[in-house]
Motif scaffolding. Structure first.
Motif, PDB file in Angstrom:
ATOM      1  N   LEU A  37     -26.881  29.184  65.040  1.00  0.00           N
ATOM      2  CA  LEU A  37     -25.789  29.748  64.239  1.00  0.00           C
ATOM      3  C   LEU A  37     -24.693  28.698  64.047  1.00  0.00           C
ATOM      4  CD1 LEU A  37     -24.406  32.259  62.916  1.00  0.00           C
ATOM      5  CD2 LEU A  37     -23.475  32.809  65.152  1.00  0.00           C
ATOM      6  N   GLY A  38     -24.395  27.965  65.125  1.00  0.00           N
ATOM      7  CA  GLY A  38     -23.373  26.914  65.076  1.00  0.00           C
ATOM      8  C   GLY A  38     -23.679  25.884  64.010  1.00  0.00           C
ATOM      9  N   MET A  39     -24.966  25.475  63.921  1.00  0.00           N
ATOM     10  CA  MET A  39     -25.369  24.488  62.917  1.00  0.00           C
ATOM     11  C   MET A  39     -25.050  24.972  61.510  1.00  0.00           C
ATOM     12  SD  MET A  39     -29.124  23.040  61.814  1.00  0.00           S
ATOM     13  CE  MET A  39     -29.397  22.880  60.038  1.00  0.00           C
ATOM     14  N   TYR A  40     -25.456  26.210  61.186  1.00  0.00           N
ATOM     15  CA  TYR A  40     -25.272  26.692  59.815  1.00  0.00           C
ATOM     16  C   TYR A  40     -23.814  27.010  59.494  1.00  0.00           C
ATOM     17  CZ  TYR A  40     -30.106  26.113  58.813  1.00  0.00           C
ATOM     18  OH  TYR A  40     -31.323  25.519  58.577  1.00  0.00           O
ATOM     19  N   LEU A  41     -23.029  27.349  60.527  1.00  0.00           N
ATOM     20  CA  LEU A  41     -21.593  27.564  60.325  1.00  0.00           C
ATOM     21  C   LEU A  41     -20.916  26.240  59.957  1.00  0.00           C
ATOM     22  CD1 LEU A  41     -20.148  29.954  63.073  1.00  0.00           C
ATOM     23  CD2 LEU A  41     -19.635  29.992  60.637  1.00  0.00           C
ATOM     24  N   ILE A  42     -21.141  25.206  60.797  1.00  0.00           N
ATOM     25  CA  ILE A  42     -20.495  23.902  60.586  1.00  0.00           C
ATOM     26  C   ILE A  42     -21.006  23.249  59.300  1.00  0.00           C
ATOM     27  CG2 ILE A  42     -20.062  21.612  61.591  1.00  0.00           C
ATOM     28  CD1 ILE A  42     -20.667  22.884  64.372  1.00  0.00           C
ATOM     29  N   LEU A  43     -22.327  23.349  59.063  1.00  0.00           N
ATOM     30  CA  LEU A  43     -22.924  22.729  57.880  1.00  0.00           C
ATOM     31  C   LEU A  43     -22.388  23.346  56.586  1.00  0.00           C
ATOM     32  CD1 LEU A  43     -25.054  20.682  56.875  1.00  0.00           C
ATOM     33  CD2 LEU A  43     -26.749  22.506  57.008  1.00  0.00           C
ATOM     34  N   THR A  44     -22.291  24.698  56.569  1.00  0.00           N
ATOM     35  CA  THR A  44     -21.824  25.384  55.360  1.00  0.00           C
ATOM     36  C   THR A  44     -20.367  25.024  55.073  1.00  0.00           C
ATOM     37  OG1 THR A  44     -23.400  27.158  55.792  1.00  0.00           O
ATOM     38  CG2 THR A  44     -21.658  27.645  54.229  1.00  0.00           C
ATOM     39  N   ILE A  45     -19.546  24.949  56.128  1.00  0.00           N
ATOM     40  CA  ILE A  45     -18.144  24.528  55.955  1.00  0.00           C
ATOM     41  C   ILE A  45     -18.114  23.092  55.405  1.00  0.00           C
ATOM     42  CG2 ILE A  45     -15.993  23.943  57.182  1.00  0.00           C
ATOM     43  CD1 ILE A  45     -16.677  26.279  59.150  1.00  0.00           C
ATOM     44  N   GLY A  46     -18.938  22.210  56.001  1.00  0.00           N
ATOM     45  CA  GLY A  46     -18.982  20.802  55.586  1.00  0.00           C
ATOM     46  C   GLY A  46     -19.394  20.629  54.135  1.00  0.00           C
ATOM     47  N   VAL A  47     -20.428  21.346  53.710  1.00  0.00           N
ATOM     48  CA  VAL A  47     -20.912  21.242  52.334  1.00  0.00           C
ATOM     49  C   VAL A  47     -19.871  21.809  51.359  1.00  0.00           C
ATOM     50  CG1 VAL A  47     -22.756  21.888  50.769  1.00  0.00           C
ATOM     51  CG2 VAL A  47     -23.311  21.284  53.097  1.00  0.00           C
ATOM     52  N   PHE A  48     -19.180  22.887  51.791  1.00  0.00           N
ATOM     53  CA  PHE A  48     -18.095  23.452  50.975  1.00  0.00           C
ATOM     54  C   PHE A  48     -16.994  22.400  50.785  1.00  0.00           C
ATOM     55  CE2 PHE A  48     -13.943  25.604  50.780  1.00  0.00           C
ATOM     56  CZ  PHE A  48     -14.113  26.356  49.632  1.00  0.00           C
ATOM     57  N   THR A  73     -27.349  26.877  52.067  1.00  0.00           N
ATOM     58  CA  THR A  73     -26.986  26.978  53.497  1.00  0.00           C
ATOM     59  C   THR A  73     -26.207  28.277  53.764  1.00  0.00           C
ATOM     60  OG1 THR A  73     -24.944  25.677  53.281  1.00  0.00           O
ATOM     61  CG2 THR A  73     -26.946  24.462  53.832  1.00  0.00           C
ATOM     62  N   ALA A  74     -25.403  28.728  52.788  1.00  0.00           N
ATOM     63  CA  ALA A  74     -24.668  29.992  52.954  1.00  0.00           C
ATOM     64  C   ALA A  74     -25.655  31.159  52.993  1.00  0.00           C
ATOM     65  CB  ALA A  74     -23.653  30.180  51.827  1.00  0.00           C
ATOM     66  N   THR A  75     -26.729  31.087  52.183  1.00  0.00           N
ATOM     67  CA  THR A  75     -27.764  32.129  52.198  1.00  0.00           C
ATOM     68  C   THR A  75     -28.426  32.178  53.574  1.00  0.00           C
ATOM     69  OG1 THR A  75     -28.181  31.781  49.850  1.00  0.00           O
ATOM     70  CG2 THR A  75     -29.915  32.916  51.089  1.00  0.00           C
TER      71      THR A  75
ATOM     72  N   LEU B  10     -13.362  15.053  56.935  1.00  0.00           N
ATOM     73  CA  LEU B  10     -13.692  16.328  57.578  1.00  0.00           C
ATOM     74  C   LEU B  10     -15.067  16.805  57.096  1.00  0.00           C
ATOM     75  CD1 LEU B  10     -11.818  17.875  59.537  1.00  0.00           C
ATOM     76  CD2 LEU B  10     -11.338  19.466  57.689  1.00  0.00           C
ATOM     77  N   ALA B  11     -15.328  16.672  55.795  1.00  0.00           N
ATOM     78  CA  ALA B  11     -16.613  17.062  55.207  1.00  0.00           C
ATOM     79  C   ALA B  11     -17.741  16.252  55.844  1.00  0.00           C
ATOM     80  CB  ALA B  11     -16.583  16.849  53.699  1.00  0.00           C
ATOM     81  N   ALA B  12     -17.567  14.925  55.925  1.00  0.00           N
ATOM     82  CA  ALA B  12     -18.590  14.033  56.482  1.00  0.00           C
ATOM     83  C   ALA B  12     -18.837  14.340  57.958  1.00  0.00           C
ATOM     84  CB  ALA B  12     -18.170  12.580  56.303  1.00  0.00           C
ATOM     85  N   THR B  13     -17.745  14.614  58.703  1.00  0.00           N
ATOM     86  CA  THR B  13     -17.883  14.918  60.127  1.00  0.00           C
ATOM     87  C   THR B  13     -18.680  16.211  60.314  1.00  0.00           C
ATOM     88  OG1 THR B  13     -15.741  13.871  60.496  1.00  0.00           O
ATOM     89  CG2 THR B  13     -16.589  15.227  62.286  1.00  0.00           C
ATOM     90  N   CYS B  14     -18.341  17.249  59.528  1.00  0.00           N
ATOM     91  CA  CYS B  14     -19.047  18.537  59.642  1.00  0.00           C
ATOM     92  C   CYS B  14     -20.532  18.386  59.324  1.00  0.00           C
ATOM     93  CB  CYS B  14     -18.447  19.564  58.681  1.00  0.00           C
ATOM     94  SG  CYS B  14     -16.895  20.266  59.227  1.00  0.00           S
ATOM     95  N   THR B  15     -20.871  17.782  58.173  1.00  0.00           N
ATOM     96  CA  THR B  15     -22.287  17.717  57.782  1.00  0.00           C
ATOM     97  C   THR B  15     -23.077  16.817  58.736  1.00  0.00           C
ATOM     98  OG1 THR B  15     -21.682  16.078  56.084  1.00  0.00           O
ATOM     99  CG2 THR B  15     -22.020  18.326  55.344  1.00  0.00           C
ATOM    100  N   THR B  16     -22.412  15.871  59.399  1.00  0.00           N
ATOM    101  CA  THR B  16     -23.111  14.992  60.339  1.00  0.00           C
ATOM    102  C   THR B  16     -23.347  15.679  61.678  1.00  0.00           C
ATOM    103  OG1 THR B  16     -22.193  13.029  59.284  1.00  0.00           O
ATOM    104  CG2 THR B  16     -23.011  12.752  61.526  1.00  0.00           C
ATOM    105  N   ILE B  17     -22.263  16.225  62.288  1.00  0.00           N
ATOM    106  CA  ILE B  17     -22.399  16.789  63.648  1.00  0.00           C
ATOM    107  C   ILE B  17     -23.068  18.163  63.671  1.00  0.00           C
ATOM    108  CG2 ILE B  17     -20.441  15.509  64.650  1.00  0.00           C
ATOM    109  CD1 ILE B  17     -19.017  18.405  64.614  1.00  0.00           C
ATOM    110  N   SER B  18     -23.192  18.816  62.490  1.00  0.00           N
ATOM    111  CA  SER B  18     -23.740  20.178  62.453  1.00  0.00           C
ATOM    112  C   SER B  18     -25.132  20.272  63.083  1.00  0.00           C
ATOM    113  CB  SER B  18     -23.786  20.708  61.022  1.00  0.00           C
ATOM    114  OG  SER B  18     -24.682  19.952  60.240  1.00  0.00           O
ATOM    115  N   PHE B  19     -25.927  19.188  63.007  1.00  0.00           N
ATOM    116  CA  PHE B  19     -27.301  19.235  63.513  1.00  0.00           C
ATOM    117  C   PHE B  19     -27.376  19.129  65.042  1.00  0.00           C
ATOM    118  CE2 PHE B  19     -27.467  17.899  59.109  1.00  0.00           C
ATOM    119  CZ  PHE B  19     -28.369  18.824  58.606  1.00  0.00           C
ATOM    120  N   LEU B  20     -26.252  18.749  65.666  1.00  0.00           N
ATOM    121  CA  LEU B  20     -26.229  18.609  67.126  1.00  0.00           C
ATOM    122  C   LEU B  20     -26.501  19.934  67.847  1.00  0.00           C
ATOM    123  CD1 LEU B  20     -25.842  16.385  69.267  1.00  0.00           C
ATOM    124  CD2 LEU B  20     -23.417  16.930  69.304  1.00  0.00           C
ATOM    125  N   PRO B  21     -25.805  21.061  67.492  1.00  0.00           N
ATOM    126  CA  PRO B  21     -26.104  22.325  68.193  1.00  0.00           C
ATOM    127  C   PRO B  21     -27.562  22.770  68.035  1.00  0.00           C
ATOM    128  CG  PRO B  21     -24.475  22.674  66.418  1.00  0.00           C
ATOM    129  CD  PRO B  21     -24.633  21.217  66.602  1.00  0.00           C
TER     130      PRO B  21
END
Lengths: 84, 84
Positions: A37-48, A73-75, B10-21
């Motif tokens: 869940l953490g991955m998709y939360l952070i990733l979706t914020i990052g892509v936004f 990713t939001a889906t 912030l965008a780059a940090t989120c999309t990069t670290i998101s895969f860690l969890p």
């Protein structure tokens, strides 16, 4: 089109469409237990944020690639929360 | 630092670290059934191509962000194949 543009386009296409097979898999199986869940939360914020950045610097390819990725990713994020 | 740079960072940090969890979750549980192999294959190729693109256009932030992401998605891909 030169080699450089081709590599960039191929890279953007891969990172954008990659989330499609995951979304299809969840729609078919309704199983999301192993997904973070953490991955998709952070990733979706990052892509936004990448989409916002693209709008602010007026870069259309960045906006198109990231808005498409955001929808995918939001889906997955919504399906993860729904099928928890 | 202006707002624009901050949003980009912030965008780059989120999309990069998101895969860690996700990587940590697999290492802990050893379960990868719900993860799409296709997604991690396409994504890892895409992130690798972004790193190559970054090297070719001599863009250090692009290289650093994508090389880090590559290491994480490649790890998840290997774990997905290993714990299939």
């Amino acid at each position: 089109m030169n080699w450089l543009t081709l590599i960039g386009l191929l890279a953007a296409t891969c990172t954008t469409i990659s989330f499609l097979p995951q979304a299809i898999k969840i729609i078919k199986t309704k199983h999301t237990k192993d997904l973070s869940l953490g991955m998709y939360l952070i990733l979706t914020i990052g892509v936004f944020l990448w989409s916002v950045y693209g709008i602010l610097i007026d870069d259309l390819p960045l906006v198109i690639a990231n808005t498409t990725t955001f929808l995918l990713t939001a889906t997955i994020l919504i399906l993860k929360i729904k099928h928890k």
